[in-house]
Design a protein around this motif. Structure first.
Motif, PDB file in Angstrom:
ATOM      1  N   MET A   1      10.714  58.304  26.208  1.00  6.44           N
ATOM      2  CA  MET A   1      10.529  56.886  25.980  1.00  6.44           C
ATOM      3  C   MET A   1       9.135  56.482  26.421  1.00  6.44           C
ATOM      4  N   GLY A   2       8.619  55.454  25.816  1.00  7.52           N
ATOM      5  CA  GLY A   2       7.295  54.953  26.152  1.00  7.52           C
ATOM      6  C   GLY A   2       7.362  53.696  26.997  1.00  7.52           C
ATOM      7  N   THR A   3       6.210  53.122  27.221  1.00 14.68           N
ATOM      8  CA  THR A   3       6.117  51.956  28.091  1.00 14.68           C
ATOM      9  C   THR A   3       6.922  50.770  27.562  1.00 14.68           C
ATOM     10  N   LYS A   4       6.861  50.545  26.251  1.00 16.06           N
ATOM     11  CA  LYS A   4       7.587  49.422  25.659  1.00 16.06           C
ATOM     12  C   LYS A   4       9.101  49.619  25.795  1.00 16.06           C
ATOM     13  N   GLU A   5       9.571  50.811  25.518  1.00 19.24           N
ATOM     14  CA  GLU A   5      11.007  51.097  25.607  1.00 19.24           C
ATOM     15  C   GLU A   5      11.497  51.003  27.053  1.00 19.24           C
ATOM     16  N   ASN A   6      10.688  51.460  27.998  1.00 15.39           N
ATOM     17  CA  ASN A   6      11.072  51.379  29.407  1.00 15.39           C
ATOM     18  C   ASN A   6      11.155  49.925  29.869  1.00 15.39           C
ATOM     19  N   ALA A   7      10.197  49.110  29.442  1.00 16.38           N
ATOM     20  CA  ALA A   7      10.231  47.688  29.788  1.00 16.38           C
ATOM     21  C   ALA A   7      11.464  47.025  29.179  1.00 16.38           C
ATOM     22  N   GLU A   8      11.808  47.387  27.963  1.00 12.14           N
ATOM     23  CA  GLU A   8      12.999  46.810  27.314  1.00 12.14           C
ATOM     24  C   GLU A   8      14.285  47.254  28.010  1.00 12.14           C
ATOM     25  N   LEU A   9      14.336  48.496  28.483  1.00  7.14           N
ATOM     26  CA  LEU A   9      15.495  48.975  29.227  1.00  7.14           C
ATOM     27  C   LEU A   9      15.687  48.146  30.501  1.00  7.14           C
ATOM     28  N   VAL A  10      14.606  47.912  31.227  1.00  8.74           N
ATOM     29  CA  VAL A  10      14.675  47.107  32.449  1.00  8.74           C
ATOM     30  C   VAL A  10      15.075  45.672  32.116  1.00  8.74           C
ATOM     31  N   ARG A  11      14.502  45.114  31.057  1.00  8.67           N
ATOM     32  CA  ARG A  11      14.856  43.747  30.646  1.00  8.67           C
ATOM     33  C   ARG A  11      16.345  43.670  30.283  1.00  8.67           C
ATOM     34  N   ARG A  12      16.838  44.678  29.606  1.00 11.41           N
ATOM     35  CA  ARG A  12      18.268  44.726  29.248  1.00 11.41           C
ATOM     36  C   ARG A  12      19.130  44.735  30.518  1.00 11.41           C
ATOM     37  N   GLY A  13      18.687  45.467  31.532  1.00 15.36           N
ATOM     38  CA  GLY A  13      19.401  45.496  32.796  1.00 15.36           C
ATOM     39  C   GLY A  13      19.419  44.131  33.471  1.00 15.36           C
ATOM     40  N   TYR A  14      18.292  43.448  33.486  1.00 17.56           N
ATOM     41  CA  TYR A  14      18.235  42.099  34.064  1.00 17.56           C
ATOM     42  C   TYR A  14      19.154  41.140  33.308  1.00 17.56           C
ATOM     43  N   GLU A  15      19.134  41.205  31.996  1.00 15.34           N
ATOM     44  CA  GLU A  15      19.989  40.323  31.205  1.00 15.34           C
ATOM     45  C   GLU A  15      21.458  40.586  31.494  1.00 15.34           C
ATOM     46  N   ALA A  16      21.832  41.849  31.601  1.00 16.87           N
ATOM     47  CA  ALA A  16      23.218  42.207  31.917  1.00 16.87           C
ATOM     48  C   ALA A  16      23.589  41.724  33.313  1.00 16.87           C
ATOM     49  N   PHE A  17      22.678  41.892  34.280  1.00 16.27           N
ATOM     50  CA  PHE A  17      22.922  41.432  35.643  1.00 16.27           C
ATOM     51  C   PHE A  17      23.184  39.930  35.654  1.00 16.27           C
ATOM     52  N   SER A  18      22.321  39.175  34.987  1.00 17.16           N
ATOM     53  CA  SER A  18      22.458  37.711  34.958  1.00 17.16           C
ATOM     54  C   SER A  18      23.748  37.271  34.286  1.00 17.16           C
ATOM     55  N   ALA A  19      24.218  38.050  33.317  1.00 19.89           N
ATOM     56  CA  ALA A  19      25.446  37.714  32.592  1.00 19.89           C
ATOM     57  C   ALA A  19      26.693  38.280  33.274  1.00 19.89           C
ATOM     58  N   GLY A  20      26.508  39.061  34.333  1.00 17.96           N
ATOM     59  CA  GLY A  20      27.652  39.700  34.987  1.00 17.96           C
ATOM     60  C   GLY A  20      28.281  40.786  34.128  1.00 17.96           C
ATOM     61  N   ASP A  21      27.486  41.371  33.248  1.00 20.22           N
ATOM     62  CA  ASP A  21      27.960  42.383  32.302  1.00 20.22           C
ATOM     63  C   ASP A  21      27.863  43.773  32.933  1.00 20.22           C
ATOM     64  N   MET A  22      28.883  44.155  33.681  1.00 19.62           N
ATOM     65  CA  MET A  22      28.866  45.427  34.397  1.00 19.62           C
ATOM     66  C   MET A  22      28.915  46.625  33.448  1.00 19.62           C
ATOM     67  N   ALA A  23      29.521  46.474  32.292  1.00 21.04           N
ATOM     68  CA  ALA A  23      29.572  47.587  31.337  1.00 21.04           C
ATOM     69  C   ALA A  23      28.166  47.959  30.882  1.00 21.04           C
TER      70      ALA A  23
END
Length: 130
Positions: A1-23
């Motif tokens: 994965m590259g820099t853009k994909e890694n940033a998107e992975l982290v952003r996806r994690g933050y969004e899931a955290f904020s939504a309480g989406d443990m899955a």
């Protein structure tokens, strides 16, 4: 994965955290991921494995009375490491947290494998999570 994909992975994690989406959170972390929490509070220390990390997130929610709010300020992607700047707010039992911080993520094979959590005022976090 590259820099853009890694940033998107982290952003996806933050969004899931904020939504309480443990899955979804479970999907972004490697099974053997490690999370390091600075300080001396009951929540400080190393969280070994995805289940321990998810348990840590749940404990923060419980200890903040559900008031914990994390706002991403910026995500800086790298080939193997990605950094997120964030602002954290919470209140519970007359105590308040209002702190900026940075999380350093190590990413391998499209999964978060290690996180180091830093805040501008570790003592404030220690007092809040006590």
């Amino acid at each position: 994965m590259g820099t853009k994909e890694n940033a998107e992975l982290v952003r996806r994690g933050y969004e899931a955290f904020s939504a309480g989406d443990m899955a979804t959170l479970g999907e972004v972390f490697a099974a053997d991921a490690v999370w390091h929490v600075a300080g001396r509070s009951v929540l400080a220390g190393k969280k070994q494995g995805r289940d321990a990390i998810l348990g840590y997130f749940g404990e923060m929610g419980t200890r903040s009375g559900g008031s914990l709010k994390v706002t991403v300020q910026e995500i800086i992607g790298g080939e193997n490491r990605t950094v997120a700047l964030q602002h954290t707010e919470a209140e519970n039992n007359g105590k308040n947290m209002d702190a900026d911080g940075a999380l350093a993520f190590q990413i391998r094979d499209g999964k978060i494998t290690e996180v180091r959590e830093f805040f501008d005022d570790t003592a404030q976090g220690d007092a809040f999570w006590a």
